[in-house]
Design a protein around this motif. Structure first.
Motif, PDB file in Angstrom:
ATOM      1  N   PHE A  91      75.934  44.500  65.013  1.00 27.95           N
ATOM      2  CA  PHE A  91      74.672  43.989  65.555  1.00 27.95           C
ATOM      3  C   PHE A  91      74.665  44.082  67.081  1.00 27.95           C
ATOM      4  O   PHE A  91      73.655  44.449  67.678  1.00 27.95           O
ATOM      5  N   ALA A  96      70.871  45.217  68.215  1.00 28.99           N
ATOM      6  CA  ALA A  96      70.042  44.495  67.251  1.00 28.99           C
ATOM      7  C   ALA A  96      69.894  43.019  67.599  1.00 28.99           C
ATOM      8  O   ALA A  96      69.274  42.273  66.857  1.00 28.99           O
ATOM      9  N   ILE A 103      69.843  35.686  64.573  1.00 27.61           N
ATOM     10  CA  ILE A 103      70.976  36.538  64.209  1.00 27.61           C
ATOM     11  C   ILE A 103      72.003  35.852  63.298  1.00 27.61           C
ATOM     12  O   ILE A 103      72.460  36.480  62.338  1.00 27.61           O
ATOM     13  N   LYS A 106      70.597  36.089  59.845  1.00 22.62           N
ATOM     14  CA  LYS A 106      70.540  37.485  59.408  1.00 22.62           C
ATOM     15  C   LYS A 106      71.926  37.983  59.017  1.00 22.62           C
ATOM     16  O   LYS A 106      72.098  38.648  57.999  1.00 22.62           O
ATOM     17  N   TYR A 139      62.949  45.338  63.496  1.00 18.80           N
ATOM     18  CA  TYR A 139      63.949  45.447  62.447  1.00 18.80           C
ATOM     19  C   TYR A 139      64.677  46.783  62.422  1.00 18.80           C
ATOM     20  O   TYR A 139      65.685  46.906  61.735  1.00 18.80           O
ATOM     21  N   GLN A 142      68.242  46.464  63.567  1.00 14.32           N
ATOM     22  CA  GLN A 142      68.991  45.623  62.637  1.00 14.32           C
ATOM     23  C   GLN A 142      69.372  46.414  61.386  1.00 14.32           C
ATOM     24  O   GLN A 142      70.474  46.253  60.860  1.00 14.32           O
TER      25      GLN A 142
END
Length: 162
Positions: A91, A96, A103, A106, A139, A142
């Motif tokens: 990430f 990201a 985060i 996620k 996104y 990510q």
């Protein structure tokens, strides 16, 4: 009247005395797990995602007593600044992460995905991230991060297929 409960958090058993209506989110944050973010309190944003017995759960939708005797993993249990988890590294490396608020949730959702499917396609990645809202990065990066992390985890395990 307070109730007692015992939780295994990031591999360590801990005992608590709490009010019956205490949310797992509030218990974790009070206990120092600040990576569990307090976003919407409605189970919509995913910022509070933790694993309970290996499954991703929005901790704002669960009373702490419902987790009694169970194993909880927070973002703090995945890695640390000296030894980050491959998902955390990916990430950061792919850009990201911007503000970082979403985060931890996620990453916990991605960890659950990669635990059950080490080689997800883009649709599966999007589905896994669909319960976690982000206002900063969008996104695309990510999704790139998840693909990179999945590849690195597979390579580390000796599974080099693409």
């Amino acid at each position: 009247m307070k109730k007692n409960l015992k939780l295994q958090i990031n591999g360590t058993w801990k005992e608590f005395s709490i009010e019956p209506g205490t949310l797992l989110l509030d218990l974790l944050r009070t206990a120092g797990y600040q990576g569990v973010k307090d976003g919407c309190r409605e189970g919509e944003c995913g910022a509070c995602t933790v694993h309970i017995d290996g499954r991703p759960i929005n901790s704002c939708t669960l009373f702490a007593l419902q987790a009694d005797g169970r194993s909880i993993t927070t973002i703090e249990g995945l890695g640390n600044p000296d030894h980050p988890h491959p998902i955390q590294e990916a990430f950061v490396e792919t850009g990201a992460v911007q503000c970082g608020f979403c985060i931890p949730g996620k990453i916990m959702s991605v960890k659950a995905l990669l635990d059950r499917n080490p080689d997800p396609d883009e649709h599966q990645i999007r589905e896994a991230l669909s319960g976690n809202l982000c206002r900063c990065t969008g996104y695309v990066k990510q999704i790139e991060a998840v693909k990179l992390a999945a590849r690195r985890i597979r390579e580390k395990k000796g599974d080099h297929h693409e």
